[in-house]
Design a protein around this motif. Sequence first.
Motif, PDB file in Angstrom:
ATOM      1  N   LEU A 146       0.762  -1.213  -0.130  1.00 46.55           N
ATOM      2  CA  LEU A 146       0.169   0.104   0.065  1.00 46.55           C
ATOM      3  C   LEU A 146       0.535   1.535  -0.017  1.00 46.55           C
ATOM      4  O   LEU A 146       1.246   2.180  -0.196  1.00 46.55           O
ATOM      5  N   GLY A 147       1.962   1.066   0.741  1.00 47.02           N
ATOM      6  CA  GLY A 147       3.070   2.418   1.095  1.00 47.02           C
ATOM      7  C   GLY A 147       3.142   2.402  -0.141  1.00 47.02           C
ATOM      8  O   GLY A 147       3.320   3.537  -1.543  1.00 47.02           O
ATOM      9  N   CYS A 148       3.276   1.849  -0.914  1.00 51.47           N
ATOM     10  CA  CYS A 148       4.425   0.962  -2.220  1.00 51.47           C
ATOM     11  C   CYS A 148       3.586   2.065  -3.758  1.00 51.47           C
ATOM     12  O   CYS A 148       3.148   2.780  -4.118  1.00 51.47           O
ATOM     13  N   THR A 149       2.260   1.360  -3.476  1.00 54.80           N
ATOM     14  CA  THR A 149       1.813   2.414  -4.397  1.00 54.80           C
ATOM     15  C   THR A 149       1.140   3.485  -4.201  1.00 54.80           C
ATOM     16  O   THR A 149       1.213   4.266  -5.322  1.00 54.80           O
ATOM     17  N   MET A 150       1.200   4.332  -2.893  1.00 47.69           N
ATOM     18  CA  MET A 150       0.802   5.893  -2.828  1.00 47.69           C
ATOM     19  C   MET A 150       2.181   5.956  -3.243  1.00 47.69           C
ATOM     20  O   MET A 150       2.123   7.253  -3.928  1.00 47.69           O
ATOM     21  N   SER A 151       3.291   5.559  -2.960  1.00 44.42           N
ATOM     22  CA  SER A 151       4.316   6.068  -3.576  1.00 44.42           C
ATOM     23  C   SER A 151       4.151   6.402  -5.117  1.00 44.42           C
ATOM     24  O   SER A 151       4.988   7.214  -5.843  1.00 44.42           O
ATOM     25  N   ILE A 152       3.861   5.432  -5.719  1.00 42.77           N
ATOM     26  CA  ILE A 152       3.800   5.579  -7.284  1.00 42.77           C
ATOM     27  C   ILE A 152       3.162   6.734  -7.418  1.00 42.77           C
ATOM     28  O   ILE A 152       3.185   7.301  -8.320  1.00 42.77           O
ATOM     29  N   LYS A 153       2.001   6.269  -7.303  1.00 44.14           N
ATOM     30  CA  LYS A 153       0.618   6.732  -7.172  1.00 44.14           C
ATOM     31  C   LYS A 153       1.124   8.795  -7.250  1.00 44.14           C
ATOM     32  O   LYS A 153       1.223   9.603  -8.298  1.00 44.14           O
ATOM     33  N   GLU A 154       1.533   8.728  -6.575  1.00 45.56           N
ATOM     34  CA  GLU A 154       2.107  10.274  -5.588  1.00 45.56           C
ATOM     35  C   GLU A 154       3.227  11.127  -7.075  1.00 45.56           C
ATOM     36  O   GLU A 154       3.390  12.154  -7.517  1.00 45.56           O
ATOM     37  N   GLY A 155       4.004   9.872  -7.277  1.00 47.94           N
ATOM     38  CA  GLY A 155       4.786   9.856  -8.355  1.00 47.94           C
ATOM     39  C   GLY A 155       5.074  10.767  -9.377  1.00 47.94           C
ATOM     40  O   GLY A 155       4.961  11.039 -10.991  1.00 47.94           O
ATOM     41  N   LEU A 156       3.858  10.150  -9.505  1.00 42.84           N
ATOM     42  CA  LEU A 156       3.199   9.457 -10.980  1.00 42.84           C
ATOM     43  C   LEU A 156       2.160  11.207 -11.280  1.00 42.84           C
ATOM     44  O   LEU A 156       1.876  11.468 -12.875  1.00 42.84           O
ATOM     45  N   TYR A 157       1.721  11.379  -9.913  1.00 41.61           N
ATOM     46  CA  TYR A 157       0.844  12.410 -10.817  1.00 41.61           C
ATOM     47  C   TYR A 157       1.442  13.448 -10.107  1.00 41.61           C
ATOM     48  O   TYR A 157       1.304  14.578 -11.161  1.00 41.61           O
ATOM     49  N   GLU A 158       2.757  13.467 -10.178  1.00 43.35           N
ATOM     50  CA  GLU A 158       3.708  14.984  -9.531  1.00 43.35           C
ATOM     51  C   GLU A 158       4.743  14.613 -11.333  1.00 43.35           C
ATOM     52  O   GLU A 158       4.547  16.090 -11.362  1.00 43.35           O
ATOM     53  N   LYS A 159       4.837  13.777 -11.920  1.00 42.34           N
ATOM     54  CA  LYS A 159       5.109  14.072 -13.176  1.00 42.34           C
ATOM     55  C   LYS A 159       4.600  14.940 -14.094  1.00 42.34           C
ATOM     56  O   LYS A 159       4.896  15.431 -15.233  1.00 42.34           O
ATOM     57  N   TYR A 160       3.432  13.876 -14.010  1.00 36.03           N
ATOM     58  CA  TYR A 160       2.051  13.727 -15.373  1.00 36.03           C
ATOM     59  C   TYR A 160       1.261  14.431 -14.767  1.00 36.03           C
ATOM     60  O   TYR A 160       0.044  14.985 -15.514  1.00 36.03           O
ATOM     61  N   SER A 161       0.749  15.229 -14.094  1.00 35.19           N
ATOM     62  CA  SER A 161      -0.532  15.586 -13.320  1.00 35.19           C
ATOM     63  C   SER A 161      -1.531  14.889 -13.367  1.00 35.19           C
ATOM     64  O   SER A 161      -1.675  13.373 -13.041  1.00 35.19           O
ATOM     65  N   LYS A 162      -2.394  15.039 -13.354  1.00 32.78           N
ATOM     66  CA  LYS A 162      -4.038  14.625 -13.278  1.00 32.78           C
ATOM     67  C   LYS A 162      -4.278  13.277 -14.652  1.00 32.78           C
ATOM     68  O   LYS A 162      -3.731  14.070 -15.809  1.00 32.78           O
ATOM     69  N   PRO A 163      -4.569  11.887 -14.537  1.00 34.35           N
ATOM     70  CA  PRO A 163      -4.900  11.685 -15.009  1.00 34.35           C
ATOM     71  C   PRO A 163      -5.645  11.712 -16.173  1.00 34.35           C
ATOM     72  O   PRO A 163      -6.655  12.272 -15.893  1.00 34.35           O
ATOM     73  N   ASN A 164      -5.742  11.319 -17.436  1.00 29.87           N
ATOM     74  CA  ASN A 164      -7.315  11.608 -18.448  1.00 29.87           C
ATOM     75  C   ASN A 164      -8.081  10.928 -17.957  1.00 29.87           C
ATOM     76  O   ASN A 164      -9.057  11.219 -18.191  1.00 29.87           O
ATOM     77  N   ILE A 165      -7.857   9.666 -17.645  1.00 28.81           N
ATOM     78  CA  ILE A 165      -8.629   8.781 -17.131  1.00 28.81           C
ATOM     79  C   ILE A 165      -9.098   8.106 -16.285  1.00 28.81           C
ATOM     80  O   ILE A 165      -7.897   7.258 -16.326  1.00 28.81           O
ATOM     81  N   ILE A 166      -9.495   7.865 -15.694  1.00 30.24           N
ATOM     82  CA  ILE A 166      -9.799   7.015 -14.557  1.00 30.24           C
ATOM     83  C   ILE A 166     -10.573   5.798 -14.441  1.00 30.24           C
ATOM     84  O   ILE A 166     -12.094   6.085 -14.650  1.00 30.24           O
ATOM     85  N   ARG A 167     -10.346   4.758 -13.888  1.00 34.74           N
ATOM     86  CA  ARG A 167     -11.336   3.496 -13.510  1.00 34.74           C
ATOM     87  C   ARG A 167     -11.838   2.760 -12.566  1.00 34.74           C
ATOM     88  O   ARG A 167     -10.440   2.208 -12.575  1.00 34.74           O
ATOM     89  N   THR A 168     -12.396   2.443 -12.136  1.00 33.71           N
ATOM     90  CA  THR A 168     -12.045   1.516 -11.362  1.00 33.71           C
ATOM     91  C   THR A 168     -13.295   0.778 -11.118  1.00 33.71           C
ATOM     92  O   THR A 168     -14.396   0.153 -11.759  1.00 33.71           O
ATOM     93  N   SER A 169     -13.015  -0.697 -10.310  1.00 32.25           N
ATOM     94  CA  SER A 169     -13.762  -1.364 -10.248  1.00 32.25           C
ATOM     95  C   SER A 169     -14.660  -2.163  -8.517  1.00 32.25           C
ATOM     96  O   SER A 169     -13.182  -1.493  -7.860  1.00 32.25           O
ATOM     97  N   ASN A 170     -14.006  -3.657  -8.940  1.00 32.30           N
ATOM     98  CA  ASN A 170     -14.191  -4.219  -6.910  1.00 32.30           C
ATOM     99  C   ASN A 170     -12.524  -4.252  -6.722  1.00 32.30           C
ATOM    100  O   ASN A 170     -12.360  -3.393  -5.160  1.00 32.30           O
ATOM    101  N   ILE A 171     -12.117  -5.285  -7.406  1.00 29.83           N
ATOM    102  CA  ILE A 171     -10.584  -4.742  -7.182  1.00 29.83           C
ATOM    103  C   ILE A 171      -9.729  -4.484  -7.327  1.00 29.83           C
ATOM    104  O   ILE A 171      -8.072  -4.055  -7.572  1.00 29.83           O
ATOM    105  N   PHE A 172     -10.295  -3.530  -8.660  1.00 29.04           N
ATOM    106  CA  PHE A 172      -9.552  -2.782  -9.982  1.00 29.04           C
ATOM    107  C   PHE A 172      -9.321  -1.439  -9.266  1.00 29.04           C
ATOM    108  O   PHE A 172     -10.496  -0.721  -9.519  1.00 29.04           O
ATOM    109  N   ARG A 173      -8.200  -0.692  -9.583  1.00 28.92           N
ATOM    110  CA  ARG A 173      -8.767   0.949 -10.286  1.00 28.92           C
ATOM    111  C   ARG A 173      -7.633   1.044 -10.784  1.00 28.92           C
ATOM    112  O   ARG A 173      -5.849   1.152 -10.864  1.00 28.92           O
ATOM    113  N   THR A 174      -7.875   1.781 -12.843  1.00 31.29           N
ATOM    114  CA  THR A 174      -6.544   1.944 -13.194  1.00 31.29           C
ATOM    115  C   THR A 174      -6.913   3.593 -13.595  1.00 31.29           C
ATOM    116  O   THR A 174      -7.568   3.876 -13.783  1.00 31.29           O
ATOM    117  N   TYR A 175      -5.270   3.774 -13.365  1.00 32.24           N
ATOM    118  CA  TYR A 175      -5.282   5.293 -14.010  1.00 32.24           C
ATOM    119  C   TYR A 175      -4.651   5.737 -15.575  1.00 32.24           C
ATOM    120  O   TYR A 175      -3.519   4.599 -16.173  1.00 32.24           O
TER     121      TYR A 175
END
Length: 177
Positions: free
Chosen positions: A107-136
């Motif tokens: 979970l810490g890794c996931t948040m670190s990766i997500k924050e890094g991508l947001y910082e480098k590329y800003s807000k994603p164009n597409i966000i999709r969610t389901s019960n066990i998946f989230r795609t940016y």
Amino acid sequence: MVKIITKFLLGLGFAAATPVTSSAQELWKGVQYGMSEKDVVKIFPQAHHYTETMIDIHNISKTINYDFFGWKGLKLDNCSMTVNFNFSKRKLVSVQLSTDDISKHNLGCTMSIKEGLYEKYSKPNIIRTSNIFRTYIWDEKNNLRIAMLISSFPSTHTWNTTVAYSIKPKSNAESIL
């Protein structure tokens, strides 16, 4: 489940095999779309062929050996990741980074990766969610596509994260016109 997710993301990388630019397009850390394995090794000498056994999604009582080209053990903060370079017709089409294991620590890794991508590329164009998946998905102006797939397993409170770098596929209209 992780092995099935990896196979899905490999498909995402290969689906992006449609070239959209005539000039070299950087995918990740100096590797460019269309490079050969030899060219990739010049940048990442630790990259090599390896095999992993995965469950056959068509018959879960069987396994299949898959060949990969990359390496395990990329360190990102306190996370260990696997890097895979995906080729079609001996040309690089995508790069994939995945957390090495499913664990509560991820979970810490996931948040670190997500924050890094947001910082480098800003807000994603597409966000999709389901019960066990989230795609940016980030589609950059230079045709670079970055896709982050987070899979969570609520019953065990575990996480797995994969980031794929590829070229944005042409739309049907673009390929016809």
